[in-house]
Design a protein around this motif. Structure first.
Motif, PDB file in Angstrom:
ATOM      1  N   THR A 191       0.996  -1.169   0.016  1.00  0.00           N
ATOM      2  CA  THR A 191      -0.254  -0.224  -0.099  1.00  0.00           C
ATOM      3  C   THR A 191       0.770   1.391   0.351  1.00  0.00           C
ATOM      4  OG1 THR A 191      -1.603   1.190   1.020  1.00  0.00           O
ATOM      5  CG2 THR A 191       0.139   0.135   2.967  1.00  0.00           C
ATOM      6  N   HIS A 192       0.074   2.161  -0.047  1.00  0.00           N
ATOM      7  CA  HIS A 192       0.917   3.442  -0.019  1.00  0.00           C
ATOM      8  C   HIS A 192       0.777   3.972   1.227  1.00  0.00           C
ATOM      9  CE1 HIS A 192      -2.500   4.246  -2.631  1.00  0.00           C
ATOM     10  NE2 HIS A 192      -2.057   5.747  -1.980  1.00  0.00           N
ATOM     11  N   ASP A 193      -0.628   3.561   1.151  1.00  0.00           N
ATOM     12  CA  ASP A 193      -1.460   4.272   2.542  1.00  0.00           C
ATOM     13  C   ASP A 193      -1.280   3.829   4.043  1.00  0.00           C
ATOM     14  OD1 ASP A 193      -3.485   5.305   4.006  1.00  0.00           O
ATOM     15  OD2 ASP A 193      -4.824   5.016   2.897  1.00  0.00           O
ATOM     16  N   GLN A 194      -0.265   5.051   4.439  1.00  0.00           N
ATOM     17  CA  GLN A 194       0.478   4.822   5.886  1.00  0.00           C
ATOM     18  C   GLN A 194      -0.848   4.614   6.280  1.00  0.00           C
ATOM     19  OE1 GLN A 194       1.703   8.434   7.896  1.00  0.00           O
ATOM     20  NE2 GLN A 194       1.761   9.092   5.279  1.00  0.00           N
ATOM     21  N   ILE A 195      -1.443   4.646   6.556  1.00  0.00           N
ATOM     22  CA  ILE A 195      -2.700   4.191   8.230  1.00  0.00           C
ATOM     23  C   ILE A 195      -3.256   2.954   7.621  1.00  0.00           C
ATOM     24  CG2 ILE A 195      -5.430   5.006   8.482  1.00  0.00           C
ATOM     25  CD1 ILE A 195      -3.640   6.822   9.534  1.00  0.00           C
ATOM     26  N   GLU A 196      -3.832   2.288   6.204  1.00  0.00           N
ATOM     27  CA  GLU A 196      -3.566   0.677   6.268  1.00  0.00           C
ATOM     28  C   GLU A 196      -2.473   0.123   6.749  1.00  0.00           C
ATOM     29  OE1 GLU A 196      -4.375  -0.844   2.277  1.00  0.00           O
ATOM     30  OE2 GLU A 196      -6.139   0.690   1.671  1.00  0.00           O
ATOM     31  N   PRO A 225      11.806   5.596  15.100  1.00  0.00           N
ATOM     32  CA  PRO A 225      12.135   5.810  13.255  1.00  0.00           C
ATOM     33  C   PRO A 225      14.077   5.459  12.937  1.00  0.00           C
ATOM     34  CG  PRO A 225      11.638   8.111  14.002  1.00  0.00           C
ATOM     35  CD  PRO A 225      10.972   7.216  14.761  1.00  0.00           C
ATOM     36  N   ALA A 226      13.899   4.592  12.418  1.00  0.00           N
ATOM     37  CA  ALA A 226      15.093   4.555  11.490  1.00  0.00           C
ATOM     38  C   ALA A 226      15.769   5.369  11.604  1.00  0.00           C
ATOM     39  CB  ALA A 226      15.556   3.435  10.860  1.00  0.00           C
ATOM     40  N   ASN A 227      15.192   6.529  10.802  1.00  0.00           N
ATOM     41  CA  ASN A 227      16.364   7.909  10.367  1.00  0.00           C
ATOM     42  C   ASN A 227      15.227   8.948   9.516  1.00  0.00           C
ATOM     43  OD1 ASN A 227      14.794   6.727   7.430  1.00  0.00           O
ATOM     44  ND2 ASN A 227      16.375   5.396   7.147  1.00  0.00           N
ATOM     45  N   LYS A 228      15.259   9.487   8.999  1.00  0.00           N
ATOM     46  CA  LYS A 228      14.613  11.234   8.880  1.00  0.00           C
ATOM     47  C   LYS A 228      13.647  10.947   7.446  1.00  0.00           C
ATOM     48  CE  LYS A 228      14.865  15.702   7.127  1.00  0.00           C
ATOM     49  NZ  LYS A 228      15.800  17.000   7.364  1.00  0.00           N
ATOM     50  N   PHE A 229      13.803   9.671   7.089  1.00  0.00           N
ATOM     51  CA  PHE A 229      12.704   9.731   5.819  1.00  0.00           C
ATOM     52  C   PHE A 229      11.637   8.638   6.321  1.00  0.00           C
ATOM     53  CE2 PHE A 229      11.121   6.267   3.247  1.00  0.00           C
ATOM     54  CZ  PHE A 229      10.415   7.410   1.857  1.00  0.00           C
ATOM     55  N   VAL A 230      11.874   8.067   6.881  1.00  0.00           N
ATOM     56  CA  VAL A 230      11.128   7.509   8.197  1.00  0.00           C
ATOM     57  C   VAL A 230      10.135   7.896   8.968  1.00  0.00           C
ATOM     58  CG1 VAL A 230      10.179   5.240   9.398  1.00  0.00           C
ATOM     59  CG2 VAL A 230      12.266   4.950   7.741  1.00  0.00           C
ATOM     60  N   ALA A 231      10.387   8.970   9.416  1.00  0.00           N
ATOM     61  CA  ALA A 231      10.468  10.049  10.290  1.00  0.00           C
ATOM     62  C   ALA A 231       8.744  10.672   9.693  1.00  0.00           C
ATOM     63  CB  ALA A 231      11.017   9.887  10.836  1.00  0.00           C
ATOM     64  N   GLY A 232       9.547  11.345   8.456  1.00  0.00           N
ATOM     65  CA  GLY A 232       8.764  11.602   7.723  1.00  0.00           C
ATOM     66  C   GLY A 232       7.773  11.353   6.582  1.00  0.00           C
ATOM     67  N   PHE A 233       7.480  10.234   6.513  1.00  0.00           N
ATOM     68  CA  PHE A 233       6.800   9.612   5.715  1.00  0.00           C
ATOM     69  C   PHE A 233       6.182   8.332   6.571  1.00  0.00           C
ATOM     70  CE2 PHE A 233       5.169   5.659   3.559  1.00  0.00           C
ATOM     71  CZ  PHE A 233       4.675   6.428   2.159  1.00  0.00           C
ATOM     72  N   MET A 234       5.428   7.969   7.548  1.00  0.00           N
ATOM     73  CA  MET A 234       4.975   7.607   8.026  1.00  0.00           C
ATOM     74  C   MET A 234       4.577   8.886   9.406  1.00  0.00           C
ATOM     75  SD  MET A 234       4.859   4.662   7.461  1.00  0.00           S
ATOM     76  CE  MET A 234       4.135   3.575   8.287  1.00  0.00           C
ATOM     77  N   GLY A 235       3.174   8.740   9.349  1.00  0.00           N
ATOM     78  CA  GLY A 235       2.475   9.959   9.853  1.00  0.00           C
ATOM     79  C   GLY A 235       1.584  10.885   9.195  1.00  0.00           C
ATOM     80  N   SER A 236       0.325  11.010  10.039  1.00  0.00           N
ATOM     81  CA  SER A 236      -0.495  12.546   8.640  1.00  0.00           C
ATOM     82  C   SER A 236      -0.589  13.187  10.314  1.00  0.00           C
ATOM     83  CB  SER A 236      -1.241  11.817   7.825  1.00  0.00           C
ATOM     84  OG  SER A 236      -2.173  12.237   7.305  1.00  0.00           O
ATOM     85  N   SER A 238       2.922  15.151   8.882  1.00  0.00           N
ATOM     86  CA  SER A 238       4.296  14.537   9.493  1.00  0.00           C
ATOM     87  C   SER A 238       4.783  15.117   9.860  1.00  0.00           C
ATOM     88  CB  SER A 238       4.795  14.952   7.301  1.00  0.00           C
ATOM     89  OG  SER A 238       4.318  14.378   6.598  1.00  0.00           O
ATOM     90  N   MET A 239       5.624  15.226  10.001  1.00  0.00           N
ATOM     91  CA  MET A 239       7.106  15.137  11.513  1.00  0.00           C
ATOM     92  C   MET A 239       7.573  16.587  10.890  1.00  0.00           C
ATOM     93  SD  MET A 239      10.266  13.361  13.529  1.00  0.00           S
ATOM     94  CE  MET A 239       9.159  12.396  14.224  1.00  0.00           C
ATOM     95  N   ASN A 240       7.539  17.399  11.973  1.00  0.00           N
ATOM     96  CA  ASN A 240       7.868  18.428  12.023  1.00  0.00           C
ATOM     97  C   ASN A 240       9.480  18.633  12.200  1.00  0.00           C
ATOM     98  OD1 ASN A 240       5.712  21.039  11.978  1.00  0.00           O
ATOM     99  ND2 ASN A 240       5.038  19.443  14.200  1.00  0.00           N
ATOM    100  N   PHE A 241      10.736  19.260  11.317  1.00  0.00           N
ATOM    101  CA  PHE A 241      11.771  18.779  11.130  1.00  0.00           C
ATOM    102  C   PHE A 241      12.573  21.056  11.709  1.00  0.00           C
ATOM    103  CE2 PHE A 241      11.042  15.226   8.881  1.00  0.00           C
ATOM    104  CZ  PHE A 241      11.486  14.689   9.110  1.00  0.00           C
ATOM    105  N   ALA A 287       9.788  16.176  15.497  1.00  0.00           N
ATOM    106  CA  ALA A 287       8.906  16.512  16.478  1.00  0.00           C
ATOM    107  C   ALA A 287       7.549  16.597  15.673  1.00  0.00           C
ATOM    108  CB  ALA A 287       8.555  18.234  17.073  1.00  0.00           C
ATOM    109  N   ARG A 288       6.324  15.194  15.830  1.00  0.00           N
ATOM    110  CA  ARG A 288       5.805  14.842  15.976  1.00  0.00           C
ATOM    111  C   ARG A 288       4.609  16.281  16.097  1.00  0.00           C
ATOM    112  NH1 ARG A 288       6.030  11.388  12.267  1.00  0.00           N
ATOM    113  NH2 ARG A 288       7.369   9.500  12.173  1.00  0.00           N
TER     114      ARG A 288
END
Length: 369
Positions: A191-196, A225-236, A238-241, A287-288
């Motif tokens: 899926t591309h849907d992180q909620i799913e 999250p392992a890295n900044k990509f995972v942190a930014g991709f997962m969550g809606s 998105s995480m604030n950087f 920060a989420r």
């Protein structure tokens, strides 16, 4: 049911590397979701598991069998497609039994299998209808039924809910979750849907650029999250950087953001010793939106921030707030009854107990001490 092991698997198309050194060990009966942006390699990996694509290097083991070089029909894998792939001129019953007919399954076994699956998926009244007479959700149930009657070792789902409207997508998500609980079958779901991904999975594979960025349970993916990509991709949302300078000493660490004369200071004191090696350099704060709060009881872990409201977005259960600190535009999710005016100055608290810190060069999350 079966365990699926993907070992050092690569996929090349000419000079283009679609998958790079994929290593996954999916347990018997586990629900694993592959998630990532378009072009990340998740559908390619699913096709390789299904036997629709060949690997360039690496091996795949299903149960006790090496299936790397087996054709799709010999792998005992069932796949549910995004497009349903139902035969329009056949009834629901005929669509479900088509594969069994080809395998010359006896008629009495076909009848029993259809009855069991129809009862399980609650499509008994639909068996005499054609696909054109079904809703999107009903078609998806039929596609799932066709896969179920095969009694495979592994189920593959390729974005099965993306064609459904939002309400039906939630309902079908629940049905798939219930189905997995009842059957206990091994499932790999794209899926591309992180909620799913978060709601369905036992574990999530987050992919980017053909590489597995992290393979972990949903809580770990979200909180560690392992890295900044995972942190930014997962969550809606998105995480604030926030890229900050690390200043001070062992007893007085400060994180400082400066830009065009504006300044944001986050005092850490003696907390977060993991940042000591970065004093004199930089880190990225992650920060989420829910890490910003209006009040709290965690003394010493909450940093006061004065913010100017830019946009207020009521969502029903929450209020999403876009606000400015220094010249940064950040997002917070706050209680539904909090409705400040745009351009109003408000006081927020940043919860340091839950924020993440990332190395600015490697983008890896800095583990806490």
């Amino acid at each position: 049911m079966a365990r699926l092991t993907i070992d050092s698997t690569w996929k090349k198309y000419g000079e283009f590397l679609a998958l790079r050194d994929i290593n996954l060990d999916i347990k018997d009966g586990e629900f694993v979701v592959l998630v990532g942006p378009s072009g990340c390699g998740k559908s390619t990996l699913l096709s390789i598991i299904a036997g629709l694509e060949e690997t360039s290097y690496g091996t795949l083991t299903l149960g006790e069998r090496d299936v790397t070089d087996l054709s799709a029909k010999d792998r005992n894998i069932a796949m549910v497609f995004q497009s349903y792939a139902l035969y329009p001129t056949m009834t629901v019953r005929e669509n479900i039994t088509f594969g069994m007919e080809n395998r010359r399954v006896p008629k009495d076994e076909q009848k029993k299998a259809v009855a069991d699956v129809a009862r399980l998926l609650q499509i008994e009244p639909l068996l005499g209808r054609k696909p054109s007479q079904l809703s999107g959700g009903q078609r998806q149930r039929v596609a799932m039924g066709r896969a179920l009657v095969r009694d495979p070792q592994l189920f593959l789902f390729d974005e099965p809910l993306s064609n459904l409207d939002a309400k039906l997508r939630v309902e079908m998500r629940t049905e798939i979750k219930k189905l997995h609980k009842r059957l206990g079958q091994t499932i790999v779901y794209v899926t591309h849907d992180q909620i799913e991904a978060m709601t369905l999975s036992d574990r999530i594979v987050v992919m980017s650029g053909g590489v597995v960025q992290q393979f972990a349970d949903p809580d770990t993916i979200y909180r560690e999250p392992a890295n900044k990509f995972v942190a930014g991709f997962m969550g809606s949302p998105s995480m604030n950087f926030i890229d900050v300078d690390v200043e001070g000493s062992q007893n007085d660490i400060r994180l400082v953001y400066r830009s065009n004369g504006a300044e944001l200071v986050v005092p850490l004191g003696t907390r977060h010793e993991e940042l000591l090696p970065y004093v004199g350099g930089k880190v990225t704060i992650g920060a989420r939106p829910e890490h910003f709060v209006l009040d709290g009881k965690q003394e010493g872990a909450l940093v006061p921030i004065t913010a100017r409201v830019e946009v207020v977005e009521p969502t029903g259960p929450d209020t999403m707030l876009v606000f400015q600190v220094a010249d940064l535009s950040l997002v917070a999710v706050l209680p539904a009854n909090f409705r400040p005016a745009e351009d109003e100055e408000i006081n927020l608290l940043l919860d340091l107990e839950h924020v993440c810190f990332f190395d600015p060069e490697t983008t890896a999350r800095i583990p806490r001490i």
